[in-house]
Design an enzyme around this catalytic site. Structure first.
Site, PDB file in Angstrom:
ATOM      1  N   GLN A 142       1.028  -1.133  -0.255  1.00 35.68           N
ATOM      2  CA  GLN A 142      -0.232  -0.278   0.093  1.00 35.68           C
ATOM      3  C   GLN A 142       1.151   1.407   0.240  1.00 35.68           C
ATOM      4  O   GLN A 142       2.113   1.317   0.285  1.00 35.68           O
ATOM      5  CB  GLN A 142      -0.959   0.116   1.356  1.00 35.68           C
ATOM      6  CG  GLN A 142      -0.587  -0.307   2.716  1.00 35.68           C
ATOM      7  CD  GLN A 142      -1.280   0.299   3.002  1.00 35.68           C
ATOM      8  OE1 GLN A 142      -2.475   0.068   3.564  1.00 35.68           O
ATOM      9  NE2 GLN A 142      -0.692  -0.018   4.859  1.00 35.68           N
ATOM     10  N   ASN A 145       2.511   2.951   3.238  1.00 38.37           N
ATOM     11  CA  ASN A 145       4.125   2.316   3.791  1.00 38.37           C
ATOM     12  C   ASN A 145       5.372   3.074   2.637  1.00 38.37           C
ATOM     13  O   ASN A 145       6.306   3.066   3.439  1.00 38.37           O
ATOM     14  CB  ASN A 145       3.989   1.003   3.847  1.00 38.37           C
ATOM     15  CG  ASN A 145       3.241   0.201   4.338  1.00 38.37           C
ATOM     16  OD1 ASN A 145       2.148  -0.200   3.938  1.00 38.37           O
ATOM     17  ND2 ASN A 145       3.566  -0.231   5.324  1.00 38.37           N
ATOM     18  N   HIS A 198      -3.581   8.698   5.492  1.00 34.53           N
ATOM     19  CA  HIS A 198      -2.627   8.375   4.144  1.00 34.53           C
ATOM     20  C   HIS A 198      -1.982   9.999   3.389  1.00 34.53           C
ATOM     21  O   HIS A 198      -1.069   9.798   3.315  1.00 34.53           O
ATOM     22  CB  HIS A 198      -3.569   7.631   3.888  1.00 34.53           C
ATOM     23  CG  HIS A 198      -3.855   6.157   4.090  1.00 34.53           C
ATOM     24  ND1 HIS A 198      -3.675   5.261   3.249  1.00 34.53           N
ATOM     25  CD2 HIS A 198      -4.072   5.359   5.101  1.00 34.53           C
ATOM     26  CE1 HIS A 198      -4.446   3.854   3.984  1.00 34.53           C
ATOM     27  NE2 HIS A 198      -4.019   4.295   5.168  1.00 34.53           N
ATOM     28  N   TYR A 254      -5.077   5.564  16.233  1.00 35.60           N
ATOM     29  CA  TYR A 254      -4.539   6.569  15.035  1.00 35.60           C
ATOM     30  C   TYR A 254      -4.009   7.705  14.938  1.00 35.60           C
ATOM     31  O   TYR A 254      -2.951   8.795  14.299  1.00 35.60           O
ATOM     32  CB  TYR A 254      -5.431   6.745  13.817  1.00 35.60           C
ATOM     33  CG  TYR A 254      -5.524   4.574  12.990  1.00 35.60           C
ATOM     34  CD1 TYR A 254      -4.401   4.875  11.683  1.00 35.60           C
ATOM     35  CD2 TYR A 254      -6.574   3.990  13.518  1.00 35.60           C
ATOM     36  CE1 TYR A 254      -4.527   3.399  11.379  1.00 35.60           C
ATOM     37  CE2 TYR A 254      -6.478   2.907  12.509  1.00 35.60           C
ATOM     38  CZ  TYR A 254      -5.011   2.354  11.458  1.00 35.60           C
ATOM     39  OH  TYR A 254      -5.250   1.437  11.305  1.00 35.60           O
ATOM     40  N   HIS A 411     -12.852   3.882   9.548  1.00 32.88           N
ATOM     41  CA  HIS A 411     -11.859   3.140  10.923  1.00 32.88           C
ATOM     42  C   HIS A 411     -12.700   2.349  12.184  1.00 32.88           C
ATOM     43  O   HIS A 411     -12.594   2.312  13.426  1.00 32.88           O
ATOM     44  CB  HIS A 411      -9.890   3.647  11.659  1.00 32.88           C
ATOM     45  CG  HIS A 411      -8.990   2.991  10.442  1.00 32.88           C
ATOM     46  ND1 HIS A 411      -8.833   1.860   9.909  1.00 32.88           N
ATOM     47  CD2 HIS A 411      -8.423   3.909   9.629  1.00 32.88           C
ATOM     48  CE1 HIS A 411      -8.433   2.420   9.005  1.00 32.88           C
ATOM     49  NE2 HIS A 411      -7.828   2.923   8.757  1.00 32.88           N
ATOM     50  N   HIS A 413     -16.291   2.469  14.811  1.00 30.05           N
ATOM     51  CA  HIS A 413     -16.811   1.160  15.035  1.00 30.05           C
ATOM     52  C   HIS A 413     -17.945   1.489  15.612  1.00 30.05           C
ATOM     53  O   HIS A 413     -18.381   2.640  15.772  1.00 30.05           O
ATOM     54  CB  HIS A 413     -16.176  -0.041  16.049  1.00 30.05           C
ATOM     55  CG  HIS A 413     -14.958  -0.297  16.365  1.00 30.05           C
ATOM     56  ND1 HIS A 413     -13.488  -1.301  16.979  1.00 30.05           N
ATOM     57  CD2 HIS A 413     -13.980  -0.048  14.954  1.00 30.05           C
ATOM     58  CE1 HIS A 413     -13.399  -2.046  16.339  1.00 30.05           C
ATOM     59  NE2 HIS A 413     -12.607  -1.285  15.424  1.00 30.05           N
ATOM     60  N   GLU A 661      -2.263 -17.417  50.081  1.00 32.62           N
ATOM     61  CA  GLU A 661      -2.984 -18.304  50.055  1.00 32.62           C
ATOM     62  C   GLU A 661      -4.006 -17.779  51.156  1.00 32.62           C
ATOM     63  O   GLU A 661      -4.402 -18.163  51.700  1.00 32.62           O
ATOM     64  CB  GLU A 661      -2.424 -19.921  50.474  1.00 32.62           C
ATOM     65  CG  GLU A 661      -1.720 -20.726  49.493  1.00 32.62           C
ATOM     66  CD  GLU A 661      -1.562 -21.233  49.601  1.00 32.62           C
ATOM     67  OE1 GLU A 661      -2.179 -22.648  50.063  1.00 32.62           O
ATOM     68  OE2 GLU A 661      -0.550 -22.719  48.838  1.00 32.62           O
TER      69      GLU A 661
END
Length: 710
Positions: A142, A145, A198, A254, A411, A413, A661
């Protein structure tokens, strides 16, 4: 005539000054004027010395190995992908080693690697593993990078510029960097002008390269966009991607990632053109962004894993090392940033790193001030936000996060009013994060897995209300991007820290309202987490509120008979297909409790509903043929009706000592939780603690007396 001569003279001087500055190297993080001081600092300040030694060791290791520049063919995590990443890291390390040591062998290494790339780059087609024609890089699968590669590589070139013969520089620039600039700005025109991380990496790579090569036209389009109209470009990215509080709309993970190109390009702009006053831009927005990034982490150093996020990412990552160093040294941020630098245990070997290391050596560090905050989202601060409530010292802090922010673009949700809870330096009610094994080639090439869409983004994967087993906005990005929650109330009082928000658009006929608070009550060491989730509708619906938890189930108020075999999925879509139903109980009195043990501490969640209540015990893993999903467990409160209120009180108590314990305070102190009233005006609950009855009241229509406990 004299006036024209003056204009020409001034213009020539300005151009000459810029040209001269552009030919002064190094000129970005480490500047020529401060090289001598940084060299001295390496021998004087422990953290700078340690940081440089790490860089030098890596540079020496690179020199001991053969130079390998393979033809790109592998996706993320594959051999060629990792080799090209290794190359840009080696280049930068050798560039720094050259400046500090003065040894020509490091400059020669950088020269030889870059000449190798220059001999091949223009022959390489688009990457064979690219997802699309529009997004593929030449060096990587991509283009993102490729942008990252260039940002590291151009820094290395700047550092060794004076150590490379002019003829070799000409080859490197004409055969490597100029074609890269063309590829980034023309072939990747849409990405260059995209308001997205990007795009940020692309334009920062172009702008910094433009400065180093003295190609002013590339600097201008990087700052103002390809059309130079300011609608895209660096300043537009700052304006549109960050809120006035410095929150990045894609979420903390991000934000951390995008900070590096933002701060590096800002540093270059400030060094080359201080008159732009970039660090002052938008009321010191970049400084706020760095601070906000740190505030959206927990005391275990991890970022809140909202939206697509790799959960073990911490502020020790290189992006925040750059950010903290620059914020402290160049933007004159608060001294508590030194505490973060100390925990990062390294600095950038640079002008900024010198300042940080010197002040740490002088003992100026103080504990980082984690705060309870409402952090606004959206470019204008009007697209919801994050509510963060904190109580206790950094060494053992309770933290509640209410996600009432915007979608976060692709990105994001579908988890409006999602709740996260931390204590004792660990997650109690976690967020799943992303379904991705980053750069592990055997897992979908290191990219996002199919389950990121079918599970991780779906509402039921979060501690958020699900209506009729359907995700918010039906898991559609476009309508979700157009709506944001609304803040109703925020309080940061010593004994009552609370946040309340409303989401009215996630479902067509259901309005959701959630109020979460950390409440200090006499007789308890830790505050109670009181959470009220209300749904209002004119129709009957099924309401599910899952609490995904870490740790072990150790106590319930109802008998549990888990299925011994033949588990079935909870549903067939919207994430429900990935959930195993382990047990289910209908509670006659509409109330109950679940006790957990996590990191040797007990957590009891007391809950009550205003409609008949069913509790389901769940685990992740159904319909997962490639075993991509990470383990997880939940208890889900389920009810049906028109309006619905779920109330829960999470009590922190006692603990275990596995060495000796022993067990202390294993049973909760809160009892008799009751929902007295819940409608559009008020929610009133009562509970007992140490023989005293408390009444907790939320007044939805009042601002001054929104929440009270008596």
């Amino acid at each position: 005539m004299n006036y024209l001569k003056k204009v020409v003279l001034v213009s020539f001087c300005a151009f000459f000054s810029l040209s001269l500055m552009a030919q002064t190297h190094p000129s970005i993080m480490l500047t020529k004027a401060n090289v001598a001081a940084v060299k001295k600092g390496v021998n004087t300040y422990p953290l700078l010395r340690q940081s440089y030694q790490t860089v030098k060791n890596a540079a020496d290791k690179a020199l001991a190995e053969p130079i390998v520049v393979p033809v790109p063919k592998d996706g993320g995590g594959g051999y060629t992908h990792e080799q090209h990443k290794k190359n840009y890291t080696n280049l930068l390390n050798c560039g720094v080693a050259y400046q500090i040591s003065g040894e020509k062998k490091y400059a020669d290494y950088v020269k030889n690697v870059m000449l190798n790339y220059a001999s091949q780059y223009e022959k390489w087609p688009l990457h064979p593993k690219r997802k699309s024609e529009e997004d593929g890089g030449r060096i990587f699968w991509q283009s993102l990078n490729d942008f990252v590669w260039q940002i590291y590589t151009i820094q290395a070139y700047d550092l060794v510029y004076d150590g490379i013969p002019a003829t070799d520089r000409k080859t490197i620039e004409e055969k490597l960097f100029v074609p890269i600039l063309k590829f980034f700005t023309e072939d990747r025109y849409d990405v260059f002008n995209k308001i997205h991380n990007h795009g940020t990496w692309n334009l920062a790579a172009v702008g910094i390269t433009g400065y180093v090569l003295n190609k002013r036209e590339y600097v201008e389009i990087a700052i103002k966009g390809s059309k130079k109209d300011g609608k895209t470009g660096y300043l537009a990215q700052i304006d549109q991607l960050f809120s006035p509080d410095g929150y990045y709309m894609e979420g903390p993970y991000y934000q951390r990632y995008a900070l590096l190109p933002f701060v590096l390009f800002a540093k270059a702009i400030n060094n080359y053109e201080p008159s732009r006053k970039i660090f002052e831009y938008r009321d010191k927005l970049l400084s706020k962004a760095i601070h906000t990034s740190l505030q959206t982490s927990y005391t275990d150093k991890t970022f809140f894993p909202l939206n697509d996020a790799i959960k073990d990412k911490t502020y020790e990552s290189v992006e925040l090392v750059y950010g903290v160093d620059l914020a402290y040294a160049d933007i004159k941020a608060e001294v508590d940033l030194l505490d973060i630098a100390k925990q990062q245990n390294r600095v950038i070997v640079s002008d900024a790193g010198l300042k940080v290391a010197a002040d740490l050596a002088a003992g100026k560090s103080v504990p980082f001030k984690y705060q309870s905050l409402w952090i606004r989202d959206g470019g204008k601060g009007d697209e919801g936000g994050l509510g963060i409530l904190r109580s206790g010292a950094n060494t053992d802090q309770q933290c509640v996060v209410l996600k009432a922010s915007s979608q976060g673009m692709g990105h994001g949700h579908f988890d409006r009013l999602n709740l996260l809870f931390y204590d004792n330096t660990t997650e109690i009610f976690p967020d799943y994060g992303a379904a991705r094994f980053l750069n592990i080639d055997t897992k979908n090439g290191g990219g996002y897995l199919p389950e990121n869409n079918t599970w991780a983004k779906q509402t039921v994967a979060h501690n958020a209300l699900v209506v009729d087993q359907t995700s918010h906005f039906n898991a559609k990005l476009e309508p979700a991007d157009k709506a944001s929650p609304t803040l109703l109330y925020f309080s940061n009082q010593p004994n009552l820290k609370a946040v309340s928000a409303k989401e009215a658009k996630a479902y067509t006929d259901v309005a959701m309202l959630r109020t979460s608070a950390l409440v200090k009550v006499d007789g308890l060491e830790k505050p109670l987490l009181i959470d009220v989730m209300q749904a209002q509708s004119a129709k009957n619906h099924q309401y599910d509120l899952p609490f995904w938890y870490k740790g072990q189930l150790v106590n319930t108020s109802f008998p549990v008979t888990a299925k011994a075999n033949q588990l079935t999925a909870l549903g067939d879509k919207n994430g429900y297909q990935h959930i195993w139903l382990n047990a289910s109980n209908k509670l006659e009195n509409k109330a109950g409790m679940v006790g957990l043990l996590n990191k040797n501490r007990f957590y009891t969640n007391h809950f009550v509903s205003d409609n008949p209540l069913e509790v389901k015990l769940l685990s992740i893993g159904a319909n997962d043929p490639e075993m991509n999903l990470v383990d997880g467990k939940a208890f889900m409160l389920s009810s049906s009706g028109q309006n619905q209120t779920f109330v829960s009180i999470t009590e922190t108590h006692g603990g275990t000592d596995p060495i000796n314990e022993t067990v202390s305070s294993a049973l909760p102190s809160v009892s008799e939780l009751k929902l007295v009233k819940s409608d559009a005006q008020q929610t009133i609950i009562s509970f007992k603690l140490n023989n005293k009855t408390y009444t907790y009241q939320i007044n939805y229509t009042e601002k001054e007396n929104y929440i009270s406990l008596r």
